[in-house]
Motif scaffolding. Structure first.
Motif, PDB file in Angstrom:
ATOM      1  N   UNK A  35       0.946  -1.241   0.036  1.00 38.04           N
ATOM      2  CA  UNK A  35      -0.214  -0.010   0.020  1.00 38.04           C
ATOM      3  C   UNK A  35       0.935   1.281   0.103  1.00 38.04           C
ATOM      4  N   UNK A  36       1.938   1.191   0.995  1.00 42.12           N
ATOM      5  CA  UNK A  36       2.858   2.537   0.788  1.00 42.12           C
ATOM      6  C   UNK A  36       3.626   2.484  -0.539  1.00 42.12           C
ATOM      7  N   UNK A  37       4.090   1.629  -1.046  1.00 39.85           N
ATOM      8  CA  UNK A  37       4.523   1.454  -2.516  1.00 39.85           C
ATOM      9  C   UNK A  37       3.618   2.044  -3.584  1.00 39.85           C
ATOM     10  N   UNK A  38       2.489   1.651  -3.440  1.00 43.47           N
ATOM     11  CA  UNK A  38       1.339   2.237  -4.346  1.00 43.47           C
ATOM     12  C   UNK A  38       1.123   3.403  -4.092  1.00 43.47           C
ATOM     13  N   UNK A  39       0.933   4.098  -2.973  1.00 43.10           N
ATOM     14  CA  UNK A  39       0.415   5.511  -2.820  1.00 43.10           C
ATOM     15  C   UNK A  39       1.905   6.330  -3.353  1.00 43.10           C
ATOM     16  N   UNK A  40       2.993   5.730  -3.214  1.00 43.48           N
ATOM     17  CA  UNK A  40       4.216   6.817  -3.614  1.00 43.48           C
ATOM     18  C   UNK A  40       4.118   6.644  -5.192  1.00 43.48           C
ATOM     19  N   UNK A  41       3.723   5.649  -5.802  1.00 39.29           N
ATOM     20  CA  UNK A  41       3.929   5.483  -7.185  1.00 39.29           C
ATOM     21  C   UNK A  41       2.788   6.701  -7.864  1.00 39.29           C
ATOM     22  N   UNK A  42       1.548   6.579  -6.977  1.00 37.68           N
ATOM     23  CA  UNK A  42       0.441   7.448  -7.503  1.00 37.68           C
ATOM     24  C   UNK A  42       0.824   9.014  -7.357  1.00 37.68           C
ATOM     25  N   UNK A  43       1.884   9.198  -6.781  1.00 37.04           N
ATOM     26  CA  UNK A  43       2.402  10.693  -6.424  1.00 37.04           C
ATOM     27  C   UNK A  43       3.484  10.961  -7.732  1.00 37.04           C
ATOM     28  N   UNK A  44       3.861  10.125  -8.431  1.00 36.87           N
ATOM     29  CA  UNK A  44       4.781  10.399  -9.267  1.00 36.87           C
ATOM     30  C   UNK A  44       4.319  11.334 -10.536  1.00 36.87           C
ATOM     31  N   UNK A  45       5.322  12.107 -10.889  1.00 41.57           N
ATOM     32  CA  UNK A  45       4.844  13.135 -12.331  1.00 41.57           C
ATOM     33  C   UNK A  45       4.191  12.219 -13.288  1.00 41.57           C
ATOM     34  N   UNK A  46       3.558  12.626 -14.034  1.00 36.34           N
ATOM     35  CA  UNK A  46       2.591  11.873 -15.157  1.00 36.34           C
ATOM     36  C   UNK A  46       3.566  11.106 -16.095  1.00 36.34           C
ATOM     37  N   UNK A  47       4.715  11.804 -16.624  1.00 36.35           N
ATOM     38  CA  UNK A  47       5.439  11.045 -17.471  1.00 36.35           C
ATOM     39  C   UNK A  47       6.227   9.811 -16.875  1.00 36.35           C
ATOM     40  N   UNK A  48       6.583  10.023 -15.439  1.00 38.10           N
ATOM     41  CA  UNK A  48       7.287   8.944 -14.757  1.00 38.10           C
ATOM     42  C   UNK A  48       6.420   7.908 -14.490  1.00 38.10           C
ATOM     43  N   UNK A  49       5.182   8.408 -14.012  1.00 38.74           N
ATOM     44  CA  UNK A  49       4.198   7.216 -13.575  1.00 38.74           C
ATOM     45  C   UNK A  49       4.023   6.587 -15.180  1.00 38.74           C
ATOM     46  N   UNK A  50       3.330   6.975 -15.846  1.00 36.79           N
ATOM     47  CA  UNK A  50       3.007   6.117 -17.274  1.00 36.79           C
ATOM     48  C   UNK A  50       4.180   5.466 -18.084  1.00 36.79           C
ATOM     49  N   UNK A  51       5.271   6.111 -17.747  1.00 35.82           N
ATOM     50  CA  UNK A  51       6.436   5.473 -18.433  1.00 35.82           C
ATOM     51  C   UNK A  51       6.891   4.173 -17.477  1.00 35.82           C
ATOM     52  N   UNK A  52       6.898   4.146 -16.140  1.00 38.94           N
ATOM     53  CA  UNK A  52       7.040   3.345 -15.313  1.00 38.94           C
ATOM     54  C   UNK A  52       6.042   2.054 -15.367  1.00 38.94           C
ATOM     55  N   UNK A  53       4.757   2.295 -15.561  1.00 40.00           N
ATOM     56  CA  UNK A  53       3.604   1.643 -15.825  1.00 40.00           C
ATOM     57  C   UNK A  53       3.907   0.691 -16.830  1.00 40.00           C
ATOM     58  N   UNK A  54       4.181   1.189 -18.046  1.00 39.89           N
ATOM     59  CA  UNK A  54       4.218   0.348 -19.423  1.00 39.89           C
ATOM     60  C   UNK A  54       5.423  -0.390 -19.107  1.00 39.89           C
ATOM     61  N   UNK A  55       6.653   0.409 -18.634  1.00 42.11           N
ATOM     62  CA  UNK A  55       7.906  -0.620 -18.511  1.00 42.11           C
ATOM     63  C   UNK A  55       7.666  -1.876 -17.547  1.00 42.11           C
ATOM     64  N   UNK A  56       6.987  -1.557 -16.534  1.00 43.40           N
ATOM     65  CA  UNK A  56       6.858  -2.656 -15.472  1.00 43.40           C
ATOM     66  C   UNK A  56       5.908  -3.685 -15.995  1.00 43.40           C
ATOM     67  N   UNK A  57       4.790  -3.377 -16.972  1.00 47.40           N
ATOM     68  CA  UNK A  57       4.030  -4.165 -17.524  1.00 47.40           C
ATOM     69  C   UNK A  57       4.605  -5.008 -18.423  1.00 47.40           C
ATOM     70  N   UNK A  58       5.704  -4.520 -19.089  1.00 47.39           N
ATOM     71  CA  UNK A  58       6.592  -5.412 -20.014  1.00 47.39           C
ATOM     72  C   UNK A  58       7.659  -6.322 -19.281  1.00 47.39           C
ATOM     73  N   UNK A  59       8.034  -5.687 -18.499  1.00 46.01           N
ATOM     74  CA  UNK A  59       8.985  -6.851 -17.400  1.00 46.01           C
ATOM     75  C   UNK A  59       8.084  -7.668 -16.968  1.00 46.01           C
ATOM     76  N   UNK A  60       6.958  -7.387 -16.560  1.00 48.66           N
ATOM     77  CA  UNK A  60       6.216  -8.563 -15.961  1.00 48.66           C
ATOM     78  C   UNK A  60       5.832  -9.790 -16.906  1.00 48.66           C
ATOM     79  N   UNK A  61       5.848  -9.457 -18.380  1.00 48.11           N
ATOM     80  CA  UNK A  61       5.723 -10.494 -19.388  1.00 48.11           C
ATOM     81  C   UNK A  61       6.933 -11.190 -19.381  1.00 48.11           C
ATOM     82  N   UNK A  62       8.088 -10.474 -19.329  1.00 50.73           N
ATOM     83  CA  UNK A  62       9.456 -11.081 -19.473  1.00 50.73           C
ATOM     84  C   UNK A  62       9.537 -12.173 -18.337  1.00 50.73           C
ATOM     85  N   UNK A  63       9.334 -11.747 -16.916  1.00 49.80           N
ATOM     86  CA  UNK A  63       9.210 -12.726 -15.838  1.00 49.80           C
ATOM     87  C   UNK A  63       8.283 -13.936 -16.116  1.00 49.80           C
ATOM     88  N   UNK A  64       7.251 -13.521 -16.676  1.00 46.48           N
ATOM     89  CA  UNK A  64       6.221 -14.655 -16.887  1.00 46.48           C
ATOM     90  C   UNK A  64       6.657 -15.887 -17.800  1.00 46.48           C
TER      91      UNK A  64
END
Length: 317
Positions: free
Chosen positions: A231-260
């Motif tokens: 929950x704490x990590x999630x709250x911090x992620x939501x506070x990130x600037x929009x470019x950081x948040x959106x780029x982070x989201x698409x990158x981690x979604x991609x890395x999740x596919x790698x891990x799968x």
């Protein structure tokens, strides 16, 4: 820079003004000493720097024949012993350099005239996004698309290094050209694409996780209770600037596919955490806690991958 009659070019560089001036005088004196009829047939100029700060100038003259005759070959050898007391020459060089620098057009002027293109590598994330009128850099999207197309099953994807020279070539192309085709045969090695993507994030002046958030993320990952930590990590992620948040989201979604695909590519969430931890977040000033910080960096990325759906979920999603 020296250009010979035959078209050979030599570049001598030094941060020491008076040493450069000594070089200039030595070269000029060498040229002045050459017979006029032979100086125009000069073929080669070779400069060898010695540890003693002396220079050996070898000037070889030949005729039209491929193998020069001894009488047509001349060598000039002299040593330069410069003195730090030659302040007049140094001041003269400094004055000229200052005038040159003061007359140079600004970077902004050159960019406005189209002489220098806005850089992708080494620019702030928000500036790249503003220029592209997006919240995720186009280069990041293209790399992710290429990796998901032909790299999900590759052993050691993101861990194995690509050819550095080719990665630098790709970096140059991205910075200089508008269009990029990663399906081109010269980018066939997928490790070159992943290497360039990692380089892009490493060269951000401020990492994807902004400096002001670093300690907060570290404190969050230290929380013992797993639900509270997420929950704490999630709250911090939501506070990130929009470019950081959106780029982070698409990158981690991609890395999740790698891990799968871990059973095939041998890249677990832990492995990806080790690769991307120091790349995506780091303290603004390095301290003696580098080893400890690296551990937390890896753990933060690993947690965000394993708990991706909970951390990046929102009412709008």
């Amino acid at each position: 820079q020296i250009t010979t009659v035959s078209g050979n070019e030599f570049l001598l560089q030094s941060d020491t003004d008076f040493l450069i001036l000594d070089w200039f005088h030595a070269i000029k004196n060498a040229i002045d000493r050459l017979p006029k009829e032979r100086s125009c047939t000069s073929r080669n100029l070779e400069f060898k720097l010695r540890r003693s700060s002396s220079i050996e100038l070898l000037n070889s003259l030949d005729t039209e024949s491929k193998e020069p005759k001894p009488e047509h070959r001349k060598s000039l050898i002299f040593r330069l012993n410069y003195s730090a007391s030659d302040t007049n020459d140094r001041n003269r060089v400094k004055s000229r350099l200052k005038k040159f620098i003061s007359r140079r057009p600004s970077l902004k002027t050159l960019q406005e005239k189209g002489l220098i293109k806005d850089q992708i590598f080494g620019s702030h994330l928000h500036l790249v996004c503003e220029h592209e009128k997006s919240t995720v850099p186009q280069f990041v999207r293209l790399c992710i698309k290429a990796v998901e197309k032909r790299g999900l099953d590759v052993d050691g994807i993101y861990r194995v290094s690509g050819n550095l020279a080719t990665i630098q070539k790709l970096r140059f192309v991205v910075n200089q050209e508008e269009k990029l085709n990663l399906d081109d045969s010269q980018w066939e090695d997928i490790h070159v694409v992943t290497g360039a993507l990692k380089m892009f994030f490493r060269e951000l002046p401020e990492p994807l996780f902004p400096y002001c958030f670093f300690e907060q993320f570290v404190e969050a990952i230290k929380i013992q209770d797993n639900a509270t930590r997420i929950k704490s990590i999630r709250n911090l992620v939501k506070k990130l600037p929009r470019p950081n948040y959106d780029t982070m989201k698409i990158l981690f979604e991609h890395l999740k596919k790698i891990a799968a695909k871990e059973s095939v590519n041998l890249m677990s969430t832990q492995s990806l955490g080790i690769v991307f931890g120091p790349t995506l977040l780091r303290p603004e000033k390095e301290t003696g806690n580098m080893a400890v910080h690296m551990l937390y960096q890896n753990q933060i990325v690993e947690l965000m991958l394993s708990e991706y759906s909970k951390i990046f979920s929102s009412e709008e999603d």
